[in-house]
Each structure stands twice: as structure tokens, then as C-alpha cells.
Design an enzyme around this catalytic site. Structure first.
Site, PDB file in Angstrom:
ATOM      1  N   CYS B 147       0.748  -1.360  -0.020  1.00 14.72           N
ATOM      2  CA  CYS B 147       0.171   0.002   0.083  1.00 14.72           C
ATOM      3  C   CYS B 147       0.824   1.395   0.060  1.00 14.72           C
ATOM      4  O   CYS B 147       0.514   2.180  -0.633  1.00 14.72           O
ATOM      5  CB  CYS B 147      -0.980   0.128   1.133  1.00 14.72           C
ATOM      6  SG  CYS B 147      -2.019  -1.300   1.438  1.00 14.72           S
ATOM      7  N   ARG B 182      15.043   4.169   3.704  1.00 16.67           N
ATOM      8  CA  ARG B 182      15.338   2.808   2.831  1.00 16.67           C
ATOM      9  C   ARG B 182      14.880   1.611   3.901  1.00 16.67           C
ATOM     10  O   ARG B 182      15.687   0.571   3.948  1.00 16.67           O
ATOM     11  CB  ARG B 182      16.804   2.651   2.551  1.00 16.67           C
ATOM     12  CG  ARG B 182      16.910   1.803   1.228  1.00 16.67           C
ATOM     13  CD  ARG B 182      18.378   1.447   0.956  1.00 16.67           C
ATOM     14  NE  ARG B 182      19.045   2.468   0.698  1.00 16.67           N
ATOM     15  CZ  ARG B 182      20.411   2.609   1.201  1.00 16.67           C
ATOM     16  NH1 ARG B 182      21.031   1.676   1.991  1.00 16.67           N
ATOM     17  NH2 ARG B 182      20.977   3.716   0.822  1.00 16.67           N
ATOM     18  N   SER B 183      13.953   1.776   4.769  1.00 13.81           N
ATOM     19  CA  SER B 183      13.286   0.746   5.323  1.00 13.81           C
ATOM     20  C   SER B 183      12.708  -0.163   4.418  1.00 13.81           C
ATOM     21  O   SER B 183      12.298  -0.127   3.330  1.00 13.81           O
ATOM     22  CB  SER B 183      12.451   1.344   6.420  1.00 13.81           C
ATOM     23  OG  SER B 183      11.090   1.468   5.563  1.00 13.81           O
ATOM     24  N   ASP B 205      19.845   6.834   2.888  1.00 11.92           N
ATOM     25  CA  ASP B 205      19.500   6.336   4.273  1.00 11.92           C
ATOM     26  C   ASP B 205      20.797   6.993   5.213  1.00 11.92           C
ATOM     27  O   ASP B 205      21.795   7.653   4.819  1.00 11.92           O
ATOM     28  CB  ASP B 205      19.278   4.852   4.639  1.00 11.92           C
ATOM     29  CG  ASP B 205      20.282   4.024   4.972  1.00 11.92           C
ATOM     30  OD1 ASP B 205      21.469   4.421   4.696  1.00 11.92           O
ATOM     31  OD2 ASP B 205      20.067   2.835   5.413  1.00 11.92           O
ATOM     32  N   ILE B 206      20.552   6.622   6.490  1.00 11.61           N
ATOM     33  CA  ILE B 206      21.668   7.384   7.505  1.00 11.61           C
ATOM     34  C   ILE B 206      22.951   6.813   7.253  1.00 11.61           C
ATOM     35  O   ILE B 206      23.910   7.566   7.419  1.00 11.61           O
ATOM     36  CB  ILE B 206      20.884   7.051   8.819  1.00 11.61           C
ATOM     37  CG1 ILE B 206      21.697   8.010   9.878  1.00 11.61           C
ATOM     38  CG2 ILE B 206      21.606   5.486   9.263  1.00 11.61           C
ATOM     39  CD1 ILE B 206      20.664   8.142  11.373  1.00 11.61           C
TER      40      ILE B 206
END
Lengths: 317, 317
Positions: B147, B182-183, B205-206
């Protein structure tokens, strides 16, 4: 004068593994099978490379072709899928962690169940947790069990903790087992597996203690979990078997709390149980890594025997 | 005198969602369908309960039957499986985190693909990453997309970033898009999805910045990832679209680095982009939660239409 504790048997993992490895050599020779295991190393983990060497040597003795493939981690998914589709490969092994977390679990599910010697894809996990012993109800397709918890089971069998005169699913009935560690890869599956075999399991982690069992009369079809209002100091003295799996060099099982005559098993890479446990324990298994390697090969041979069934077992696509 | 930036269009998520919700109302009315979504709340997360209320209200407007079931987390797996087997239920939604980590991903895979409105089970993730648009090659079974990344795609379509005159898979050709986050649940799937549609994506990301794309001439069949030797200060000024998804109230996109005329989209719950972005951006979408809720219902209706195919889609057993 203190009561004399009868001598503790220290059983090295190799001794339990040897029985299975001999069977493997025999079965592989008998079938003249060219069984091939491909393992993927996609991290720069020195420990993983060492473990790969152990697996390689063990496979060589069993007559299994072992190939180590070093790949860039961004190539790993494609490499796994290519290996899924390569009929000359019968088993796939990946050294984790690669990315860590959810990405690694995604990769575990990219391995075809027909090549997943580690038993880490969802199909096998699901069947293990839910006490489903066959794949899609087919009696000719026994479901696989992840190597490390399977190795712990085989160690318990080797220590005669299983009562093989009882029906499958009840062979640990009446046994109280504490498992220290509840990781998703080993501690939680092991607790579930032992409860599905009839034990009352105290599952200990850093936050709490949970009870895994199938109810007082094994009336449940699979384990259920409930909170435990006891502390570690209360459960260790009543545990027939204590299994440790804490991946830290600093953790030590408090030996003074153990029951006399306990069976103590360490399945962590780290030394969770000091040798002085022999003063209390009936049996002490200090490490089970070799049994895990044997179970990996056992799963591989099973998958080799499934190869011609051409049975559709997919996780995706 | 500075060049005059033409006015920024601020598009609320609700506006984009409304189009889809109207279609849903029409389609559900037309088929006279009694579509039922069951959601499971197994944590004590107040935010999840609020989100459940939002979903409930939105479903009510669409004519979807919505049922919230509060269960103990140890009962969740059994509850999901019972819902899989209940023909009166067409979609299952679980509010995560429940246990966190690998246990939650296991639960996501316990939801039957035929009821997985969130699109989080391995089948749909695998197909999305691998640019496989149909299930098991069947043209009548379009694969679902999770979703949240799907909502981001629909927002980009709503902002005319997709060139619908080009073939599917190339409609973002020539576009440079930065995705901050970027999970495994949103940032990585979104980067892959946009690259599979032809974009050059900088995934931030980090720890690092990676490039996701299909090569200069879309010669790859799916995205590939490579290291990026540029810094955030270099990629933001060349990005046509910037999408943020950092789940922290402290993160703010550095607006001074953005290209004039950028399209800026925030899909995090937190406010990652300050309103002053309107001084630079051509389009600003401050939140897309409503679009995600609409996509959930869209996935649900698709699964409702698959229900009679009696197509075997299993993750286990």
C-alpha cells in the site's frame, strides 16, 4: 557429608554428529548420489568464512560436493534465484547476516523450499510452529526443520530425553525444559518445537519468561504461549533440561540454581555454560555446532530425494 | 532581481485519494459487493487505534464492511489463520509492530496472499522487487503492490511525473528521484518500484546513498543497485522529485539544496518537509496517508474479485 553426585557425562557434539554423518556416508554411497551444496558468502565476516571451511570439510567426508560462491551482496538475490533454477544444485546455504533485519528474512524466502537446507523459508517455519509434519499434507514429503533447533532435538534424543515408546508429539511429555534465548532464528523455534513434542518449556529472554506448552493433557494440537509469573531463580531448580543459546561471551548460566542431575546443553557459539556444571549435571553437551552441520547435510539429502518429485513449492512469482 | 518562481501547487493527499475513493464507491455499488475487511489490533498502540478509526471511516464511505478485532498478541497467529479460512472475510489487515523484527515478518507471511490487502507477504514483495507484474504468469491475476509504496506511485501519477505515452516499465525514463529512507517496509520497496518503472533513484539512508536503476537504456529487466559516490548536497540539486519517509519528528529535508521546480512529497507520518518548500517546489504533497488508505481498499477490491478463482496461493502448510 554432602550426597555424592554421580559422575557427569560430558558428550561432545562431534560424538552425536558422528552417528548421523556415518548414516549420511552410507546413504550417499548407496545411492551413488552426486549431491551438491552451494553456499553464498556475501559479507566480509571472517567467522562465516571459517564456518564455511568447517562445512566444506564435513561435506567432503560425507561425499557431498560443496561449492563456496563469494558474491557482492547486491548480487545475492539474483545468485540465489539462479541457483534455485540450476538442476545441478541440490541445496543452497547463505551466511547471514548480509543486510540484517527484514532484508535478510526476505532473502531467506527467496531460497526455493526445494533447496532450502537451512529450513529458514516461511513454508518450513510455518509448518514447524504449527506442528505440521508433512508438506501440503503429503505423507511422502516430510517437512524440514531449521538446522539449529533440529540439532538441539537430536542432541536431546541422543541424551535419551525423548521417550520413543510414546506417540510422536508426546515424546517429551512430563519434561520441563528451559531455553535461554528467544531469537527468531533459534530460541523461539526451539521452544515451539519442544512444546510441540510435549514438553513444558520456559522460554527465557532478557525481558521476560514465557511458557510454551500444549496444555496439561496435550489437548492442544500445537503449542500455545502464556506469561510466566516465575523468575529464573524459580524455574532453573525445576528444569530437567536447560538449553542455552545466548550469543554473547559475557553470559553465564547460574550453575548454583540448577537441579541435581540436570541435562545441560549449550547451543550458542559463545560458552554460556562453565565446565563446573559437571558438579551438578548428569549430562553436559558444551557445543552442538557439529550436529548442526550434520543436520544441514541431512536436510540436503532429504531435498535431494525430493528433487524428482517435481513438486511445485514456490515462495513467489 | 531574482527570477520569479511560479506558484507552487500544494496538493493534499485527500485530493488524490478522492479520485480513487470515488471509483471504489462506484465499483462496489455496481457489483453490489459485500466486501469485508478485518483488521487485527494486538498491541496497545494508541496511534494504531487512531489509524484503525481513520480506516473504519474511510471504509464506511466506500461501502466496505470494516471490523476491528482486538486480540492478545499470542492469539494473533491463530486469529490470522482462522480469518484466512473464513470465506466471509476478503481482506486482512494487521497493525504492526506487534512483536517487532522477524516475528512480525513471519506473521506478515501467515496472511494468505488472497487476503493480504497490505501486500506485505513474500509473494507480493518478491514480484514487486523482481518487476513481475502478474501472479504465476497469469494475465488475469495482477500482482499486488504494498500500500504505501503504491500510494507514492499514485501520487506521482497524479502529479504527471509518469509519462503514460511510454510503455509500462519506462514511464519514469529520464526522471531522477531521491527517496530519503530505505526501510524494508517503505523506502526500499519504493526505490525498487520507481527504478522498475524506469527512474534513476537515489536511495538515501543514514549510512549511505545507493543508486537504484535499470541501466542507461533500461537494458535490465529489473532494477539493480550500486554504490553512489555522491553526497546528499550533490544529488538533491539534480533531483526532479524528492520523496521523504523518515519516521522521526526531528528530520527536515534541507530545502535550500532543492532544484527550482522540484516535486516534493512527504510520505512519512512525521513532517519531514517544511512549508517553506513552496518557495522552491512546483508541487508539494505534504502527506499521503489518505492515499495509502485508498490503496488498501483498492487492493481489497482486487482480492475480492480474485475470491472465486479458487486459486491456490499459499505461503505454508
Amino acid at each position: 557429608m554432602e550426597p555424592q553426585q554421580s559422575e557427569c557425562k560430558v558428550i561432545p557434539g562431534t560424538k552425536i554428529a558422528d552417528k548421523f554423518l556415518k548414516e549420511l556416508v552410507r546413504d550417499i554411497k548407496a545411492t551413488n548420489a552426486k549431491v551438491k551444496l552451494v553456499s553464498f558468502l556475501a559479507n566480509n565476516d571472517f567467522a562465516a568464512e571459517q564456518y564455511a571451511n568447517v562445512t566444506k570439510n564435513s561435506c567432503a567426508k560425507s561425499g557431498i560436493i560443496f561449492e563456496l560462491r563469494k558474491v557482492d551482496r547486491e548480487q545475492l538475490e539474483d545468485s540465489i534465484i539462479a541457483a534455485n533454477e540450476d538442476d545441478s544444485i541440490h541445496g543452497i546455504l547463505v551466511y547471514y547476516p548480509v543486510f540484517g533485519g527484514g532484508h535478510d528474512q526476505y532473502l531467506q524466502n527467496c531460497v526455493s523450499p526445494l533447496k532450502d537446507v537451512e529450513g529458514l523459508c516461511h513454508l518450513y517455519r510455518f509448518n514447524m510452529y504449527r506442528n505440521i509434519r508433512h508438506i501440503h499434507g503429503r505423507k511422502d514429503l516430510k517437512s524440514l526443520i531449521p538446522c539449529t533447533p533440529l540439532a538441539a532435538v537430536k542432541v536431546l534424543e541422543g541424551c535419551d530425553v525423548y521417550d520413543t515408546s510414546l506417540p510422536i508429539g508426546e515424546q517429551l511429555k512430563g519434561k520441563t525444559i528451559t531455553v535461554v534465548n528467544r531469537s527468531e532464528v533459534v530460541g523461539r523455534p526451539l521452544a515451539a518445537l519442544l512444546a510441540n513434542d510435549g514438553a513444558k518449556v520456559y522460554s527465557v529472554d532478557i525481558n521476560d519468561i514465557l511458557i510454551f506448552d500444549r496444555g496439561p493433557n496435550l489437548e492442544l494440537t500445537k503449542y500455545a504461549v502464556r506469561d510466566c509469573n516465575k523468575k529464573l531463580e524459580e524455574i532453573l531448580p525445576i528444569s530437567d533440561v536447560v538449553i542455552t543459546g545466548v550469543p554473547s561471551p559475557n553470559y553465564r548460566l547460574p550453575i548454583d540454581l540448577l537441579k541435581d542431575g540436570v541435562i545441560a546443553i549449550n547451543f550458542a557459539c559463545a560458552k554460556n555454560i562453565d565446565d563446573e556444571v559437571t558438579k551438578k549435571a548428569k549430562i553436559f553437551v558444551p557445543a552442538i555446532g557439529k550436529v548442526t552441520t550434520a543436520m544441514l547435510q541431512r536436510n540436503l539429502l532429504r531435498l535431494y530425494n525430493y528433487r524428482d518429485l517435481n513438486y511445485k513449492l514456490v515462495n513467489g512469482a
